[in-house]
Design an enzyme around this catalytic site. Structure first.
Site, PDB file in Angstrom:
ATOM      1  N   GLU A 241     -62.701 -46.773   9.786  1.00 53.89           N
ATOM      2  CA  GLU A 241     -62.352 -46.419  10.746  1.00 53.89           C
ATOM      3  C   GLU A 241     -61.204 -45.413  10.321  1.00 53.89           C
ATOM      4  O   GLU A 241     -60.790 -46.437  10.029  1.00 53.89           O
ATOM      5  CB  GLU A 241     -62.418 -47.724  11.757  1.00 53.89           C
ATOM      6  CG  GLU A 241     -63.570 -48.046  11.710  1.00 53.89           C
ATOM      7  CD  GLU A 241     -63.132 -49.575  12.315  1.00 53.89           C
ATOM      8  OE1 GLU A 241     -62.653 -50.132  12.458  1.00 53.89           O
ATOM      9  OE2 GLU A 241     -64.476 -50.731  12.230  1.00 53.89           O
TER      10      GLU A 241
ATOM     11  N   LEU B 103     -66.322 -47.919  15.318  1.00 52.80           N
ATOM     12  CA  LEU B 103     -66.124 -49.404  14.964  1.00 52.80           C
ATOM     13  C   LEU B 103     -66.877 -50.280  15.068  1.00 52.80           C
ATOM     14  O   LEU B 103     -67.682 -51.207  15.714  1.00 52.80           O
ATOM     15  CB  LEU B 103     -65.441 -49.960  16.105  1.00 52.80           C
ATOM     16  CG  LEU B 103     -63.465 -48.632  16.337  1.00 52.80           C
ATOM     17  CD1 LEU B 103     -62.978 -49.322  17.944  1.00 52.80           C
ATOM     18  CD2 LEU B 103     -62.786 -48.416  15.486  1.00 52.80           C
TER      19      LEU B 103
ATOM     20  N   GLU C 118     -68.108 -52.568  11.473  1.00 53.41           N
ATOM     21  CA  GLU C 118     -67.797 -53.033  10.283  1.00 53.41           C
ATOM     22  C   GLU C 118     -69.782 -53.251   9.592  1.00 53.41           C
ATOM     23  O   GLU C 118     -69.522 -52.867   8.334  1.00 53.41           O
ATOM     24  CB  GLU C 118     -66.861 -54.529   9.620  1.00 53.41           C
ATOM     25  CG  GLU C 118     -65.415 -53.638   9.898  1.00 53.41           C
ATOM     26  CD  GLU C 118     -65.271 -54.303  11.698  1.00 53.41           C
ATOM     27  OE1 GLU C 118     -63.838 -53.475  12.334  1.00 53.41           O
ATOM     28  OE2 GLU C 118     -66.133 -54.347  12.497  1.00 53.41           O
TER      29      GLU C 118
ATOM     30  N   GLY D  56     -58.591 -59.472   8.203  1.00 53.43           N
ATOM     31  CA  GLY D  56     -59.641 -59.994   9.675  1.00 53.43           C
ATOM     32  C   GLY D  56     -60.969 -59.538   9.846  1.00 53.43           C
ATOM     33  O   GLY D  56     -61.554 -60.143  10.683  1.00 53.43           O
TER      34      GLY D  56
ATOM     35  N   PRO E 128     -67.858 -58.970  10.060  1.00 51.33           N
ATOM     36  CA  PRO E 128     -69.165 -59.052  11.248  1.00 51.33           C
ATOM     37  C   PRO E 128     -69.909 -57.949   9.949  1.00 51.33           C
ATOM     38  O   PRO E 128     -70.588 -58.345   9.649  1.00 51.33           O
ATOM     39  CB  PRO E 128     -68.369 -57.688  11.637  1.00 51.33           C
ATOM     40  CG  PRO E 128     -66.574 -58.326  12.427  1.00 51.33           C
ATOM     41  CD  PRO E 128     -66.489 -59.038  11.149  1.00 51.33           C
TER      42      PRO E 128
ATOM     43  N   HIS F  30     -55.221 -59.499  11.568  1.00 49.71           N
ATOM     44  CA  HIS F  30     -54.429 -58.648  10.773  1.00 49.71           C
ATOM     45  C   HIS F  30     -53.706 -58.803   9.352  1.00 49.71           C
ATOM     46  O   HIS F  30     -53.421 -58.243   8.974  1.00 49.71           O
ATOM     47  CB  HIS F  30     -53.597 -57.693  11.461  1.00 49.71           C
ATOM     48  CG  HIS F  30     -53.952 -56.969  12.896  1.00 49.71           C
ATOM     49  ND1 HIS F  30     -54.671 -57.611  13.521  1.00 49.71           N
ATOM     50  CD2 HIS F  30     -54.309 -55.851  12.621  1.00 49.71           C
ATOM     51  CE1 HIS F  30     -55.088 -56.509  14.791  1.00 49.71           C
ATOM     52  NE2 HIS F  30     -55.209 -55.498  13.973  1.00 49.71           N
TER      53      HIS F  30
END
Length: 327
Positions: free
Chosen positions: A34, A63, A65, A90, A94, A134
């Site tokens: 991304e 977007l 993952e 974080g 996914p 994050h």
């Protein structure tokens, strides 16, 4: 001077230079993620790569993952060497099923007929004042998964060389980049260590500090501060988390008799637990004190206003040294 051996560079620039060298040397290397294209990534680690290598080699993805890693699996099947960026630590969850069920297993599942030369780059750890999701430290979740290699550089030299070594590997490598140290600068040398090797970052005789990624600098600063009290601390940069290279660790602990493991991740079932167990098994008769751990706490990463209370720092490391020496 170009970024490479002999240059002074930040870790971020060194990763960029390692990616650039790999893209130049092998046209099967592709970089995906991304905002990795014109933006150069949120930390500008991929800055300039799409301009120089084109849209088909440095690919801005949607977007998603799971889809990014799944596409990398397909590319690996076709002989490519994908380098996947997970924008923040974080955000990896996914894609967790793809990583542990496909990336880690396909070589074994196919009886060795299929290789998965995929590098999964993850900026990890705290200290940047970010919001939720994050500032995670998920390295142990990948280190416990058979079939994955996990590494973490702590300086520009290792960031440059380890990135190229990871891309050259036929095994999947989770590449943990210490985001709070992206702007730390040091010289890139001409001789890389093997990808899966620990190193002595500072020699000492009174106790051994063990760390990787962002905590190596914290331990070096702690060792320097300890000299004011007449203490001589050895610091080992683990560099590789799976497989662990503990021979240098065992050699050090047999000399010092004391070991303290430092990492940002939570204490329970963190890498420190495995390292402590292995050191105790191999060095039991040399230990003068239990192997101690200085870690993050067993709670979700806190708001940025109080993250410095969560992260191990010089005072907590030196307190552990004092406790070890008191035995």
């Amino acid at each position: 001077m170009s970024i490479g051996p002999g240059a002074e560079a930040s870790i971020a620039k060194a990763v960029n230079a390692g990616l650039r060298a790999a893209l130049e040397s092998d046209d099967k290397v592709v970089v995906m993620g991304e905002d990795v294209g014109p933006l150069g990534g949120v930390f500008r680690v991929t800055d300039g790569l799409q301009k120089d290598f084109g849209l088909h080699r440095v690919i801005d993805t949607p977007l998603g993952e799971s889809g990014i890693v799944g596409a990398a699996v397909g590319l690996a099947f076709r002989g490519f060497r994908p380098v996947v960026e997970i924008q923040f630590d974080g955000f990896v969850y996914p894609a967790y099923d793809q990583i542990v069920s496909q990336v880690a297993k396909l070589h074994f599942r196919s009886g060795g007929q299929v290789s998965m030369p995929i590098v999964i780059r993850i900026p990890f750890g705290g200290g940047i004042g970010a919001v939720e999701h994050h500032s995670e430290s998920p390295e142990a979740q990948f280190a416990l998964t058979a079939g994955l290699k996990v590494v973490s550089p702590s300086n520009a030299h290792d960031a440059y060389w380890m990135m190229q070594q990871a891309i050259e590997s036929d095994d999947p490598v989770v590449f943990m980049e210490p985001k709070r140290r992206y702007w730390d600068t040091s010289q890139i040398g001409s001789e890389p260590l093997p990808l899966h090797a620990s190193r002595v970052a500072r020699s000492g005789s009174d106790a051994t500090l063990l760390a990787y990624g962002p905590m190596v600098r914290t331990c070096l600063e702690s060792a320097e501060a300890a000299t004011e009290d007449g203490l001589d601390l050895e610091v080992i940069d683990l560099r590789t988390l799976s497989p662990l290279d503990l021979d240098p660790v065992h050699d050090s602990v047999r000399r010092t008799g004391r070991a303290i493991v430092v990492h940002e991740a939570s204490r329970t079932l963190g890498l420190g637990a495995e390292i402590a167990a292995r050191v105790q098994e191999e060095c039991f008769h040399s230990l003068e004190a239990p192997v101690l751990r200085v870690t993050g706490y067993d709670l979700p990463y806190p708001p940025s206003r109080v993250e410095e209370e969560f992260l191990p720092d010089l005072d907590r490391v030196l307190d552990a040294v004092d406790r070890s020496l008191a035995y």
